[in-house]
Design a protein around this motif. Sequence first.
Motif, PDB file in Angstrom:
ATOM      1  N   GLN A 283       5.490 -16.383  11.570  1.00 55.52           N
ATOM      2  CA  GLN A 283       4.945 -15.029  11.516  1.00 55.52           C
ATOM      3  C   GLN A 283       4.197 -14.721  12.809  1.00 55.52           C
ATOM      4  O   GLN A 283       3.801 -15.611  13.560  1.00 55.52           O
ATOM      5  CB  GLN A 283       4.018 -14.870  10.317  1.00 55.52           C
ATOM      6  N   ILE A 284       3.991 -13.434  13.072  1.00 56.89           N
ATOM      7  CA  ILE A 284       3.339 -13.007  14.305  1.00 56.89           C
ATOM      8  C   ILE A 284       1.922 -12.555  13.974  1.00 56.89           C
ATOM      9  O   ILE A 284       1.707 -11.707  13.101  1.00 56.89           O
ATOM     10  CB  ILE A 284       4.110 -11.859  14.992  1.00 56.89           C
ATOM     11  N   ILE A 285       0.962 -13.128  14.689  1.00 56.88           N
ATOM     12  CA  ILE A 285      -0.444 -12.822  14.457  1.00 56.88           C
ATOM     13  C   ILE A 285      -1.076 -12.295  15.734  1.00 56.88           C
ATOM     14  O   ILE A 285      -0.535 -12.481  16.838  1.00 56.88           O
ATOM     15  CB  ILE A 285      -1.217 -14.065  13.955  1.00 56.88           C
ATOM     16  N   MET A 286      -2.214 -11.645  15.571  1.00 60.15           N
ATOM     17  CA  MET A 286      -2.941 -11.117  16.720  1.00 60.15           C
ATOM     18  C   MET A 286      -4.352 -11.687  16.715  1.00 60.15           C
ATOM     19  O   MET A 286      -5.050 -11.635  15.707  1.00 60.15           O
ATOM     20  CB  MET A 286      -2.986  -9.595  16.706  1.00 60.15           C
ATOM     21  N   ALA A 299       3.270  -9.029  11.841  1.00 58.33           N
ATOM     22  CA  ALA A 299       4.690  -9.030  11.499  1.00 58.33           C
ATOM     23  C   ALA A 299       5.035 -10.358  10.841  1.00 58.33           C
ATOM     24  O   ALA A 299       4.480 -11.397  11.187  1.00 58.33           O
ATOM     25  CB  ALA A 299       5.565  -8.815  12.740  1.00 58.33           C
ATOM     26  N   ASP A 300       5.954 -10.312   9.888  1.00 58.47           N
ATOM     27  CA  ASP A 300       6.344 -11.541   9.196  1.00 58.47           C
ATOM     28  C   ASP A 300       7.245 -12.429  10.040  1.00 58.47           C
ATOM     29  O   ASP A 300       7.429 -13.613   9.724  1.00 58.47           O
ATOM     30  CB  ASP A 300       7.056 -11.204   7.880  1.00 58.47           C
ATOM     31  N   SER A 301       7.813 -11.870  11.094  1.00 61.05           N
ATOM     32  CA  SER A 301       8.692 -12.632  11.980  1.00 61.05           C
ATOM     33  C   SER A 301       8.789 -11.909  13.308  1.00 61.05           C
ATOM     34  O   SER A 301       8.409 -10.733  13.424  1.00 61.05           O
ATOM     35  CB  SER A 301      10.095 -12.780  11.366  1.00 61.05           C
ATOM     36  N   LEU A 302       9.293 -12.598  14.320  1.00 63.37           N
ATOM     37  CA  LEU A 302       9.504 -11.960  15.612  1.00 63.37           C
ATOM     38  C   LEU A 302      10.596 -10.901  15.502  1.00 63.37           C
ATOM     39  O   LEU A 302      10.524  -9.851  16.155  1.00 63.37           O
ATOM     40  CB  LEU A 302       9.872 -13.016  16.658  1.00 63.37           C
ATOM     41  N   THR A 303      11.598 -11.158  14.673  1.00 61.34           N
ATOM     42  CA  THR A 303      12.643 -10.157  14.452  1.00 61.34           C
ATOM     43  C   THR A 303      12.043  -8.860  13.931  1.00 61.34           C
ATOM     44  O   THR A 303      12.371  -7.761  14.411  1.00 61.34           O
ATOM     45  CB  THR A 303      13.686 -10.684  13.444  1.00 61.34           C
ATOM     46  N   GLU A 304      11.141  -8.980  12.954  1.00 55.82           N
ATOM     47  CA  GLU A 304      10.509  -7.785  12.404  1.00 55.82           C
ATOM     48  C   GLU A 304       9.673  -7.058  13.455  1.00 55.82           C
ATOM     49  O   GLU A 304       9.669  -5.826  13.528  1.00 55.82           O
ATOM     50  CB  GLU A 304       9.635  -8.158  11.209  1.00 55.82           C
ATOM     51  N   LEU A 305       8.952  -7.823  14.294  1.00 55.38           N
ATOM     52  CA  LEU A 305       8.150  -7.195  15.346  1.00 55.38           C
ATOM     53  C   LEU A 305       9.031  -6.381  16.280  1.00 55.38           C
ATOM     54  O   LEU A 305       8.690  -5.245  16.644  1.00 55.38           O
ATOM     55  CB  LEU A 305       7.401  -8.269  16.138  1.00 55.38           C
TER      56      LEU A 305
END
Length: 462
Positions: A283-286, A299-305
């Motif tokens: 998952q993608i975090i900030m 985002a739950d994944s880089l694809t989703e981002l």
Amino acid sequence: MPPLHDFTTWEPLLRVLRDGNERAAAGHQVAGQISRGSWSVPVRRRAPKAGRASQVEDMQDEFDAVRRIQDALTDTGIDGVSFTAAIAPTGTAVLRLLGPSPAVESGVGSPHPGSLLLVEGALPEPWRRLPAPVPGAAPAPTADLELLERELRERMPRAVGATDEEIAAAEKRLGVALPDELKVLYRVTRARRQDHGDDHAAAEREYDAVGCELFSLDDLYVADVASRPCPWRFAAKEAVVTPPDAAVQGLVGSPGWIAFGDNGGGDRLAVDLTPGPGGHVGQIIMLSHEENIGAGLIADSLTELVLRGPRQDRRRRADDGPPAVAHVNFRGVPGVEAAAHPGLEVLSIGIWHDEPLSLAPVVGLPRLRTLAAYPGTLADPLEISRLTGLEYLRLCPEDWRVLLDAGAVPRTLLAASVEPRHDADPLPVVDLANEILAFWNRPQIIRTRVEGDLGPISGEPG
């Protein structure tokens, strides 16, 4: 004599102090602090001319005087120094330089010492916390390597991608295998500026394609605790909290957070390989540049981002139970007893208008590690000796004096702070700090006396 300890290095600033501080001009002691990147000196700056804002030239004398000392700090290899200055009406000046000591953190805009590091290399508890294992954690259903690569190549058709050898070299440097989605991204573009040539819009296309300012493959880094340093006075008052349904663990940093970009405002984007109980691997975090701990899910994944852009930063920092960090003050938690519970880690007592408080309700709490108390708030400072798990203690000089005289300073401390009132004379505060450091056989704060003569104020007889 080192330039920092030479009177001529400080002479311009002493003249600025005499001209811009009535107390200094009258012979009273004043104090300040200068570091390589900032300073705090007690000077009343000139009011700008009517109808315009202050200009650099209005403060040029101060800037030039401070820069002279900052250059001396750089030459000497010292980050910063505090000082007191007493200038007699005749022009005789006595300057006392306070510091440095490898066992003392820099003060925050104050001439008083920062936190005292009582144990070499010790870190606050949140900075020692490792990710908890989450059995069964898996990538999100939205992760789609083929779709991700196709979309990125359509958006960046002329980008130069990384080779397998370059990706392997990055993994070796980081000490962690890159997740598959991140490999797909860097096989499409390695994001090196030199690859852009004269194409000045390439970086903007990368931003539009990925949703952030992308780090080059060479600039990827692991966002572990070492990448998020914080002074003890702030770090000791944080707590790691991960609710049972949290997507992201409430950590300072993790060996599984791989930072790959920036949102353009200083907040870092990372792939999370150590998710919380309710999260997904990859998952993608900030990580906010305004916070010392924790991260938000975007985002739950880089694809989703890439396909949908970042969602609003969603984070969980606490569950529904009593807080691990309690702020007792006249507008916060109404007393020590109200703050006490088995999970309490940090007790911070601020401005309090009622009778001084007893620490009896928190004696024996298994996780209490930090106590900070505003002057005059403790009914009996000796109750501190009954708090057997303290790692950090912040008290006013008067309360420290009680503990020292009674031989009751907790030996479990890893760091400590003396917090005087803002206008307190730094010299006795330094003496007290050195007394505490001596208990742990730590290096003392160096005091250096420098004397010179500024001559009488212009226009006065010599």
